[in-house]
Motif scaffolding. Structure first.
Motif, mmCIF file in Angstrom:
data_model
loop_
_atom_site.group_PDB
_atom_site.id
_atom_site.type_symbol
_atom_site.label_atom_id
_atom_site.label_comp_id
_atom_site.label_asym_id
_atom_site.label_seq_id
_atom_site.Cartn_x
_atom_site.Cartn_y
_atom_site.Cartn_z
ATOM 1 N N PRO A 1 -7.386 -0.810 -13.075
ATOM 2 C CA PRO A 1 -8.125 -2.037 -12.769
ATOM 3 C C PRO A 1 -8.213 -2.385 -11.283
ATOM 4 O O PRO A 1 -9.023 -3.220 -10.883
ATOM 5 C CB PRO A 1 -7.323 -3.102 -13.508
ATOM 6 N N VAL A 2 -7.378 -1.760 -10.443
ATOM 7 C CA VAL A 2 -7.306 -2.147 -9.037
ATOM 8 C C VAL A 2 -8.438 -1.485 -8.248
ATOM 9 O O VAL A 2 -8.454 -0.265 -8.054
ATOM 10 C CB VAL A 2 -5.954 -1.778 -8.419
ATOM 11 N N PHE A 3 -9.377 -2.300 -7.794
ATOM 12 C CA PHE A 3 -10.526 -1.832 -7.011
ATOM 13 C C PHE A 3 -10.345 -2.270 -5.561
ATOM 14 O O PHE A 3 -10.005 -3.419 -5.289
ATOM 15 C CB PHE A 3 -11.823 -2.414 -7.574
ATOM 16 N N PHE B 1 -12.050 3.051 -1.948
ATOM 17 C CA PHE B 1 -10.771 3.752 -2.007
ATOM 18 C C PHE B 1 -10.459 4.152 -3.453
ATOM 19 O O PHE B 1 -11.024 3.574 -4.392
ATOM 20 C CB PHE B 1 -9.649 2.863 -1.460
ATOM 21 N N PRO B 2 -9.563 5.122 -3.646
ATOM 22 C CA PRO B 2 -9.197 5.509 -5.010
ATOM 23 C C PRO B 2 -8.660 4.317 -5.797
ATOM 24 O O PRO B 2 -7.858 3.535 -5.292
ATOM 25 C CB PRO B 2 -8.107 6.569 -4.796
ATOM 26 N N LYS B 3 -9.088 4.196 -7.033
ATOM 27 C CA LYS B 3 -8.620 3.105 -7.887
ATOM 28 C C LYS B 3 -7.193 3.391 -8.334
ATOM 29 O O LYS B 3 -6.732 4.530 -8.308
ATOM 30 C CB LYS B 3 -9.545 2.955 -9.090
ATOM 31 N N LYS C 1 -0.199 -5.933 -6.059
ATOM 32 C CA LYS C 1 0.654 -6.404 -4.973
ATOM 33 C C LYS C 1 0.420 -5.669 -3.659
ATOM 34 O O LYS C 1 0.202 -6.309 -2.617
ATOM 35 C CB LYS C 1 2.123 -6.281 -5.396
ATOM 36 N N ASN C 2 0.471 -4.344 -3.682
ATOM 37 C CA ASN C 2 0.376 -3.583 -2.434
ATOM 38 C C ASN C 2 -0.972 -3.773 -1.746
ATOM 39 O O ASN C 2 -1.041 -3.946 -0.517
ATOM 40 C CB ASN C 2 0.624 -2.100 -2.701
ATOM 41 N N ARG C 3 -2.048 -3.770 -2.533
ATOM 42 C CA ARG C 3 -3.383 -3.907 -1.937
ATOM 43 C C ARG C 3 -3.572 -5.306 -1.343
ATOM 44 O O ARG C 3 -4.106 -5.441 -0.234
ATOM 45 C CB ARG C 3 -4.467 -3.635 -2.987
#
Length: 384
Positions: free
Chosen positions: A83-85, A6-8, A14-16
């Motif tokens: 940073p969110v992968f 998914f797009p980083k 929190k949401n992921r």
């Protein structure tokens, strides 16, 4: 198995994390959630979440978020980072892996993508009826002295190779993959449809066909006419949008009755401008009229499939001559077989009524409407 990245994103995890633990609305039914593995200091929040307590979940989110704060203080950098992968590994309906097998698959996948013991991650499996898929949320910031980022160059190609090796390891059905997707991502809805149908999404089919036509056109130093003909052989047709000067300003592609613009397919490569300036498809503005004629042409087979055929039968009963009309379209290539079957049907049904020994095919008409004057063959030729 299909792997999707998914797009980083920047900001909080929190949401992921709340999503993969089932705390937010999903676009699919969840009949079960299971934590596969994680390497955080905070404990598995799923037991608490299932009891309506999100305290452990909040602790996990804080642990993920704190790493970016530490990095910012450590290297004193204001450079924007993401940073969110978030990735997902999906099995075909009916296939399944045990928790230890999923754990091995996740470890291999993350290792292949460059994640290691210095990067936080959590993997959670969702059971959607008979369909298993695992969500992986990871921190691309390494929790070491460097606070460096996990590189993401060529990650989609690496992801496909890793998934292929996981399929081989566990004897899973090979996921369909286009020869060249040109880096076009697949939506979640397309992903689910692909898994359900065991086929490529329409967009990816079209891109693969168009990419092949571009390569073949360039191989012979062809032009837009060559490109159009090569696409037509694959039953892909193009439509142009013209500007005030009567020259193309946009292009769309048609396949299997669906139309998608070049911009929607791949705006960096398949718009009209990109095709002639970047992809090397030659176009002479003086030939626009001829090109439009070429675009509008369909192969003779395709034309035959949509023609309407009427057959007139004359039953002779004394002095009475009663015509019978049968109308049908030739949508397949067993045209003569259809005629034979119709004749056999008439013979069986009207045996007693019309004395089939005297019932004969008098003539056939193309696109003739009963009730109007019959065209003789010469008139028919002139009217086409």
């Amino acid at each position: 198995m299909i792997g999707k990245i998914f797009p980083k994103s920047a900001g909080s995890f929190k949401n992921r994390i709340r999503y993969i633990f089932g705390c937010t609305k999903h676009d699919h039914e969840i009949s079960g959630i299971r934590t596969i593995s994680h390497n955080t200091m905070s404990r598995d929040p799923l037991p608490g979440v299932l009891q309506g307590n999100e305290a452990d979940l909040t602790e996990m989110i804080k642990e993920f978020d704190q790493v970016e704060t530490l990095r910012r203080f450590s290297i004193d950098s204001d450079k924007p980072i993401k940073p969110v992968f978030h990735a997902m590994l999906s099995l075909r309906p009916g296939e399944s892996l045990t928790t230890p097998q999923w754990r091995q698959a996740v470890t291999k996948y993350m290792t292949d993508l460059g994640f290691d013991e210095t990067t936080q991650y959590v993997a959670v499996m969702h059971q959607d009826k008979d369909h298993q898929h695992v969500h992986i949320v990871a921190n691309r910031i390494r929790l070491d002295d460097t606070f460096s980022m996990v590189k993401d160059s060529n990650e989609r190609s690496v992801s496909m190779d890793s998934v292929s090796e996981i399929e081989d390891r566990f004897g899973l059905t090979k996921a369909p993959r286009p020869k060249d997707t040109w880096g076009v991502s697949i939506t979640h809805a397309e992903l689910q449809a692909s898994i359900r149908d065991g086929d490529l999404p329409l967009k990816h089919k079209m891109i693969a066909k168009i990419a092949g036509a571009i390569e073949a056109t360039n191989a012979v130093d062809g032009d837009m006419f060559t490109f159009t003909r090569l696409l037509r052989k694959q039953r892909v047709y193009i439509n142009l949008t013209l500007n005030d000067e009567g020259q193309p300003k946009g292009i769309s592609f048609e396949f299997d009755g669906k139309h998608i613009s070049g911009r929607q397919l791949k705006r960096s490569r398949l718009t009209w401008h990109k095709l002639i300036t970047q992809e090397g498809i030659n176009y002479d503005p003086e030939t626009i009229s001829e090109l439009q004629d070429e675009i509008e042409r369909r192969d003779s087979e395709e034309q035959e499939r949509i023609r309407i055929h009427y057959y007139e039968f004359i039953a002779v009963d004394g002095k009475r001559r009663k015509p019978i009309y049968i109308k049908f379209t030739a949508k397949d290539y067993e045209f003569q077989k259809m005629i034979k079957e119709i004749l056999e049907l008439i013979d069986a049904i009207f045996d007693a009524l019309f004395k089939p020994r005297e019932c004969r095919l008098k003539r056939n008409y193309i696109e003739y409407i009963p009730g109007q004057r019959l065209l003789v063959p010469e008139e028919l030729e002139l009217s086409v």
